[in-house]
Design an enzyme around this catalytic site. Structure first.
Site, PDB file in Angstrom:
ATOM      1  N   GLY A 618       0.979  -1.608   0.229  1.00  0.00           N
ATOM      2  CA  GLY A 618       0.477  -0.245  -0.265  1.00  0.00           C
ATOM      3  C   GLY A 618       0.576   1.229   0.092  1.00  0.00           C
ATOM      4  O   GLY A 618       2.019   1.595  -0.366  1.00  0.00           O
ATOM      5  N   GLY A 620       0.939   5.383   2.182  1.00  0.00           N
ATOM      6  CA  GLY A 620       0.203   5.501   3.294  1.00  0.00           C
ATOM      7  C   GLY A 620       0.175   7.129   3.198  1.00  0.00           C
ATOM      8  O   GLY A 620       1.178   8.030   1.645  1.00  0.00           O
ATOM      9  N   SER A 621       0.355   7.901   3.565  1.00  0.00           N
ATOM     10  CA  SER A 621       0.603   9.881   2.922  1.00  0.00           C
ATOM     11  C   SER A 621       1.625  10.175   2.673  1.00  0.00           C
ATOM     12  O   SER A 621       2.239  11.017   2.331  1.00  0.00           O
ATOM     13  CB  SER A 621      -0.379  10.511   4.302  1.00  0.00           C
ATOM     14  OG  SER A 621      -1.411   9.693   4.652  1.00  0.00           O
ATOM     15  N   PHE A 622       2.595   9.791   3.699  1.00  0.00           N
ATOM     16  CA  PHE A 622       4.269   9.253   3.246  1.00  0.00           C
ATOM     17  C   PHE A 622       5.014   8.771   2.532  1.00  0.00           C
ATOM     18  O   PHE A 622       6.468   9.590   2.509  1.00  0.00           O
ATOM     19  CB  PHE A 622       4.864  10.340   4.498  1.00  0.00           C
ATOM     20  CG  PHE A 622       3.959  11.424   5.197  1.00  0.00           C
ATOM     21  CD1 PHE A 622       4.294  12.306   5.115  1.00  0.00           C
ATOM     22  CD2 PHE A 622       2.497  10.986   6.260  1.00  0.00           C
ATOM     23  CE1 PHE A 622       3.899  13.304   5.864  1.00  0.00           C
ATOM     24  CE2 PHE A 622       2.462  12.207   6.783  1.00  0.00           C
ATOM     25  CZ  PHE A 622       2.389  13.547   6.955  1.00  0.00           C
ATOM     26  N   SER A 624       5.807   4.578   0.588  1.00  0.00           N
ATOM     27  CA  SER A 624       4.647   3.001   0.749  1.00  0.00           C
ATOM     28  C   SER A 624       4.559   2.379   1.446  1.00  0.00           C
ATOM     29  O   SER A 624       5.723   2.462   2.820  1.00  0.00           O
ATOM     30  CB  SER A 624       5.855   2.095  -0.507  1.00  0.00           C
ATOM     31  OG  SER A 624       5.555   2.844  -2.057  1.00  0.00           O
ATOM     32  N   LYS A 639       6.396   0.582   7.131  1.00  0.00           N
ATOM     33  CA  LYS A 639       6.308   1.610   5.744  1.00  0.00           C
ATOM     34  C   LYS A 639       7.536   2.381   6.495  1.00  0.00           C
ATOM     35  O   LYS A 639       8.028   3.080   7.330  1.00  0.00           O
ATOM     36  CB  LYS A 639       5.093   2.820   7.305  1.00  0.00           C
ATOM     37  CG  LYS A 639       4.652   3.936   6.380  1.00  0.00           C
ATOM     38  CD  LYS A 639       3.682   3.869   6.763  1.00  0.00           C
ATOM     39  CE  LYS A 639       2.917   5.355   7.686  1.00  0.00           C
ATOM     40  NZ  LYS A 639       1.888   5.847   8.292  1.00  0.00           N
ATOM     41  N   ASP A 736      -7.311  12.368   8.623  1.00  0.00           N
ATOM     42  CA  ASP A 736      -7.718  12.573   7.928  1.00  0.00           C
ATOM     43  C   ASP A 736      -7.988  11.041   7.404  1.00  0.00           C
ATOM     44  O   ASP A 736      -7.918   9.666   6.825  1.00  0.00           O
ATOM     45  CB  ASP A 736      -6.147  12.337   7.189  1.00  0.00           C
ATOM     46  CG  ASP A 736      -6.258  12.273   5.267  1.00  0.00           C
ATOM     47  OD1 ASP A 736      -7.431  12.160   4.689  1.00  0.00           O
ATOM     48  OD2 ASP A 736      -5.215  11.040   4.310  1.00  0.00           O
TER      49      ASP A 736
END
Ligand SMILES: *[C@@H]1O[C@H](CO)[C@@H](O)[C@H](O)[C@H]1NC(C)=O
Ligand SMILES: *[C@@H]1O[C@H](CO)[C@@H](O)[C@H](O)[C@H]1NC(C)=O
Ligand SMILES: *[C@@H]1O[C@H](CO)[C@@H](O)[C@H](O)[C@H]1NC(C)=O
Ligand SMILES: *[C@@H]1O[C@H](CO)[C@@H](O)[C@H](O)[C@H]1NC(C)=O
Ligand SMILES: *[C@@H]1O[C@H](CO)[C@@H](O)[C@H](O)[C@H]1NC(C)=O
Ligand SMILES: CC(=O)N[C@H]1CO[C@H](CO)[C@@H](O)[C@@H]1O
Length: 937
Positions: A618, A620-622, A624, A639, A736
């Site tokens: 996936g 994330g906001s910052f 992979s 992450k 978010d």
């Protein structure tokens, strides 16, 4: 002869079958009705209504039944042939009605009958729990005084009480409890207000008789507009005519008024319809309902349009009522309601035809209910104890007096004036109490005086160490046994303790005989003072223990310091950077030692675990996110942060400091972190079932979550957010919230992820950008407009998540809603129309209880209110979801228990409601996002 009998039997059997077929719903409805004939001698069924009345003789043991000589209608209404009269005293006399958590109509009626010569008509108070319901003033012997209250009842029971007579004796004739269905009479305020019915009028009624069950399956009483008893309907405009029809009316609106009431109406043939009526206990804020159904067949070019001219209410009065257009047809009910209007004692109202209307205004029925603020009951823990004491006594205390403190305290207690009221004093001297002192006593921390002397109480002293306000304790002349606990000497407020003539034993704690307060322990043969030697021994032991504890404490401190040093070295982050954010977050709940559970993981270990970052799961906001498996077999989500600028660095330190302190079962736990070679890596627990978004929208993954699962996911996620908002100090705003940030573990329990990443912009105000963070479709419009971030922005986003769960639709989707629209714009008008069916995800439609879905729809619509201030807190959202879960589970249990006979009936969706639920005054504003939903509860 024989054959004659059989055919008679057959005939009556046939008749009853027909009757059963005619009223299939009413039968189950009837079973839930509670109809108490107060003072009645026996149980019976009233032939004219089919209602089953029960005598109160089993549930009410005080007061006396009184025969009423001139019952109304020549005594045909059996329930009014008797009433129950209570003594004139300072006590409350209460009936306890058991309830489940749902909405009810509660009705109490009073018919006095002939006054004896020299007597006075009574005047007294009626209470529902701790809330004042009405003052009953009798001045007409023959009239039946009716009080009705619409409430959302608690799970166990409610009390209806009579008290405080100013003249005569309190009495009651009947007490009735009628469950309501679905969202009938729901208001935005039902947690804080009851609805007291002030008027329910059937216009154009054929006679003066009121109408109730079985015409109204919910047994509301609809007063005829001809019966000018309490409401004084006067000021009728000239040209007013009464009309009626025998055709059926489609009444499928929110309040389900009876068809018979809708089949009659009044029409202002000269263009005006006006009335005046008195509203008892007003001025007040009220909920008002108008019922309009076109029951005349209009010609082709005829229209009926009118406006409410008086009372003038801005917006309300501008809207044009056009029945046929509003519901697209005649013989269909249109039910606008006014959520909250302020009305005077005398209500003059008139509807006036618009100039282009060919017919005059029409009105079938109306209802007005006053908002009555719910008074708070005595603290539950306190009530528990006094009720236990009550049942430990001889019969003098056995009567049901309702709430201990409100409106007047029971004779033997005194209460504080706090909200909720607390009990400060219990005086039960010489009342023949037996048994033990209830252990829950320790919860009554507002108690200052306890008088239980001169009874036959047995057992040991219960724990009283929490009673820090206790001043005076009288326990003398009982049969209490056991030792005197030492904390008694350290109760901070204690002034006097009397325990003489009991059978206490053992040593008297030294502090009790220090002389600081009055202490009388005569007549306890087993009690003795402790010796000095003993005391020294205890002192010695205490000092020893203290010394050991101190040593342990210093040791731990040293150990911690050492660990911290070594960790800082490992991290290679300068000390002040890492400690600054750590100081910024202090925990309110939770455990500081949890800090140690987030550990440092070397990059080489992570490379091995993730097979050199090969399995991307996936983004994330910052950066992979990769799948990994640690050496110990633990599965993790790794992450990585691609950004190695100072921004990313701060971000990283920030998140580690924050996350390592936040633990909640609905937040994705951080296991470790890594910082090497400009790599920033966070290691989270792996969530086997991926994101909620995938489950809802990804065609390959769709597993058709059922409604209960969705509710559980919603509740889990809501709890995670609630913890961020209230469990952390300073509180954390997620910023978010979206379905891709709600992850599902192996058991399909939801955990919120990606929180704590966004506080940075807050702290570093110089870097604040003008772009609101968040995801399109979930973004709080108020925050977007003025950059003011509060918890309510998360609530908005969560509202969107709820709408997604209900509808299975994406928050933004040009194919579904067009480019300028989103799920909120799409859902709002549908809900206003009451058309939830069109919103529901086809996967769950038909398999879920509509009432349960409504509950979530309602809270979702509140979450996405335009203004943050009108949105609920997460706590309230959780309660609503729990409500919905309860409704759904009950329905499923019922289904299970009846599944053997009929399998697929109760899960069926109800037909969608065509009629506008909300008021005609709620004109949709051009920006549909700024509307509010007055009736959506
Ligand atoms: C009346 O019915 C109630 C409830 O069904 C029952 O508890 C009560 O004993 C009955 N009373 C009489 C007098 O038959
Ligand atoms: C409640 O309303 C629903 C929908 O109209 C209806 O199907 C159901 O039978 C009602 N229940 C009762 C007890 O009236
Ligand atoms: C109704 O509106 C008034 C005035 O706007 C407000 O003070 C009140 O809290 C509202 N709600 C109720 C239940 O009275
Ligand atoms: C409660 O307080 C009032 C006023 O302080 C007093 O008159 C009354 O006697 C008290 N009741 C009891 C049971 O002590
Ligand atoms: C307690 O019991 C005695 C003896 O049975 C009786 O005389 C007395 O009235 C009772 N006291 C109270 C307060 O009930
Ligand atoms: C309430 C409702 O459905 N009104 C519709 C009736 O029909 C007209 C025209 O067909 C629509 O514009 C209304 O929205």
């Amino acid at each position: 002869m024989l054959s004659c009998f059989t055919s008679m039997d057959l005939f009556s059997l046939f008749l009853s079958i027909i009757l059963l077929m005619l009223t299939p719903l009413s039968v189950s409805q009837l079973e839930e009705f509670v109809s108490i004939d107060c003072g009645g001698k026996s149980n019976y069924t009233d032939g004219s209504t089919g209602l089953s009345w029960i005598s109160d003789s089993d549930m009410m043991h005080h007061g006396t039944p009184v025969e009423v000589e001139d019952a109304p209608n020549g005594g045909t209404m059996v329930q009014y042939r008797t009433r129950r009269e209570f003594p004139i005293d300072s006590k409350k006399h209460c009936y306890t009605l058991s309830t489940v958590e749902r909405r009810y109509l509660v009705r109490a009626t009073f018919q006095y009958g002939m006054l004896k010569s020299g007597g006075t008509y009574p005047q007294f108070q009626l209470y529902l729990d701790a809330t004042k319901w009405a003052t009953i003033s009798i001045y007409d012997a023959k009239r039946v005084y009716i009080e009705e209250m619409i409430i959302r009842a608690p799970t166990n029971s409610i009390d209806v009480c009579m008290c405080c007579a100013t003249t005569g004796s309190p009495f009651i004739s009947t007490l009735e409890l009628r469950p309501l269905n679905l969202s009938m009479y729901a208001t935005d305020y039902e947690d804080k207000y009851y609805l007291k019915v002030a008027a329910r009028i059937n216009f154009g009624a054929p006679s003066e008789a009121s109408l109730r069950y079985p015409d109204d399956p919910y047994d509301r009483i609809w007063d005829s507009d001809l019966a000018r008893r309490q409401n004084f309907l006067v000021g009728v405009a000239p040209g007013t005519e009464r009309i009626s029809t025998t055709r059926n009316i489609d009444i499928g609106t929110r309040e389900y008024p009876p068809v018979r009431v809708m089949q009659t109406a009044v029409v202002g043939t000269k263009g005006v319809l006006s009335y005046r009526l008195n509203l008892e206990d007003f001025p007040a804020n009220a909920r008002a309902y108008a019922y309009f159904a076109e029951i005349e067949d209009l010609g082709k070019n005829e229209v009926r349009k009118f406006k409410l001219k008086q009372p003038y209410i801005p917006d309300y009065s501008n809207a044009v009522v056009n029945i046929a257009e509003n519901v697209n047809g005649s013989y269909i009910l249109y039910e606008p309601s006014y959520m909250n209007v302020s009305l005077d004692f005398v209500l003059s109202f008139n509807f006036v035809a618009t100039p282009d209307s060919t017919r005059g205004p029409l009105l079938n029925a109306m209802e007005i209910s006053k908002y009555v603020r719910i008074a708070s009951k005595t603290d539950r823990q306190d009530s528990t104890v006094v009720n236990a004491l009550r049942s430990a006594s001889a019969e003098s205390l056995q009567m049901n007096e309702g709430d201990p403190c409100v409106p007047t305290p029971w004779e033997w207690i005194n209460c504080s004036a706090t909200t909720p009221p607390r009990i400060s004093k219990i005086v039960l001297s010489r009342r023949n109490l037996t048994g033990e002192i209830p252990p829950e006593l320790n919860n009554m921390d507002a108690l200052t005086e306890l008088w239980l002397d001169g009874n036959s109480l047995t057992g040991t002293l219960p724990d009283m160490s929490n009673l820090i306000n206790l001043k005076i304790v009288h326990l003398e002349n009982n049969k209490l046994t056991g030792p005197l606990p030492s904390y008694l000497g350290s109760l901070p407020s204690l002034q006097a303790l009397f325990i003489q003539n009991n059978s206490f034993s053992g040593e008297i704690p030294a502090r009790l005989i220090s002389g600081k307060f009055v202490f009388n322990y005569d007549g306890n043969i087993g009690l003795h003072r402790g010796s000095k030697k003993h005391f020294k021994l205890i002192l010695g032991i205490s000092i020893g223990v203290l010394a050991i504890l101190l040593l342990l404490f210093i040791g731990t401190l040293l150990l911690l310091l050492q660990r911290r040093k070594s960790r800082t070295r490992q991290k290679g982050v300068s000390a002040h950077k890492s400690t600054k954010p750590s100081n910024a977050y202090s925990l309110v709940r939770g455990n500081l030692t949890d800090e140690g559970t987030t550990c440092y993981i070397a990059l080489s270990d992570l490379k091995e675990a993730t097979d050199d970052f090969s399995k991307k799961i996936g983004k994330g906001s910052f950066g992979s996110v990769y799948y990994g498996r640690m050496k110990d077999g633990k599965e993790v989500a790794v992450k990585t942060m691609t950004d190695s600028s100072s921004h990313g660095n701060r971000q990283f330190v920030n998140e580690v400091a924050l996350l390592s302190r936040i633990h909640h079962r609905n937040l994705v736990p951080l296991i470790g972190y890594c910082e090497e070679e400009y790599q920033h890596i966070l290691v989270y627990e792996y969530m086997h079932n991926g994101t909620l978004r995938d489950h809802l929208h990804e065609p390959s993954k769709q597993k058709n979550l059922d409604w209960l699962t969705r509710l559980r996911i919603a509740e889990d996620a809501a709890k995670g957010l609630e913890y961020l908002h209230t469990g952390c100090n300073p509180s954390i705003i997620h910023r978010d919230v979206k379905t891709s940030n709600i992850l599902l573990d192996i058991n399909m329990r939801a955990k919120v992820s990606d929180f704590g990443l966004s506080r940075l912009a807050e702290e570093d105000l110089t870097h604040i950008s003008s772009i609101a963070r968040g995801t399109i479709g979930y973004l709080d419009p108020e925050y977007y407009a003025n950059q003011q971030l509060t918890e309510k922005s998360d609530v908005y986003s969560f509202g969107v998540v709820l709408l997604e769960l209900i509808s299975g639709r994406k928050p933004v989707s040009p194919e579904d809603y067009g480019d300028d629209m989103n799920i909120v714009h799409w859902a709002r008008p549908l809900i206003r129309k009451g058309d939830v069916m069109r919103m529901i995800d086809p996967c769950i439609a038909g398999n879920a209880k509509i009432e349960s879905i409504w509950r979530v729809v309602e809270i979702a619509m509140q979450c996405v209110q335009q203004h943050g201030a009108s949105r609920p807190r997460m706590q309230e959202v959780i309660l609503a979801i729990q409500d919905a879960t309860k409704i759904e589970k009950e329905a499923q249990n019922k289904l299970k228990s009846t599944s053997s006979s009929s399998s697929s009936t109760s899960g069926k969706p109800q037909s969608s409601r065509k009629t506008l639920l909300t008021s005609f005054l709620e004109i949709e504003s051009p920006d549909s996002s700024s509307g509010c939903l007055p009736s959506a509860r």
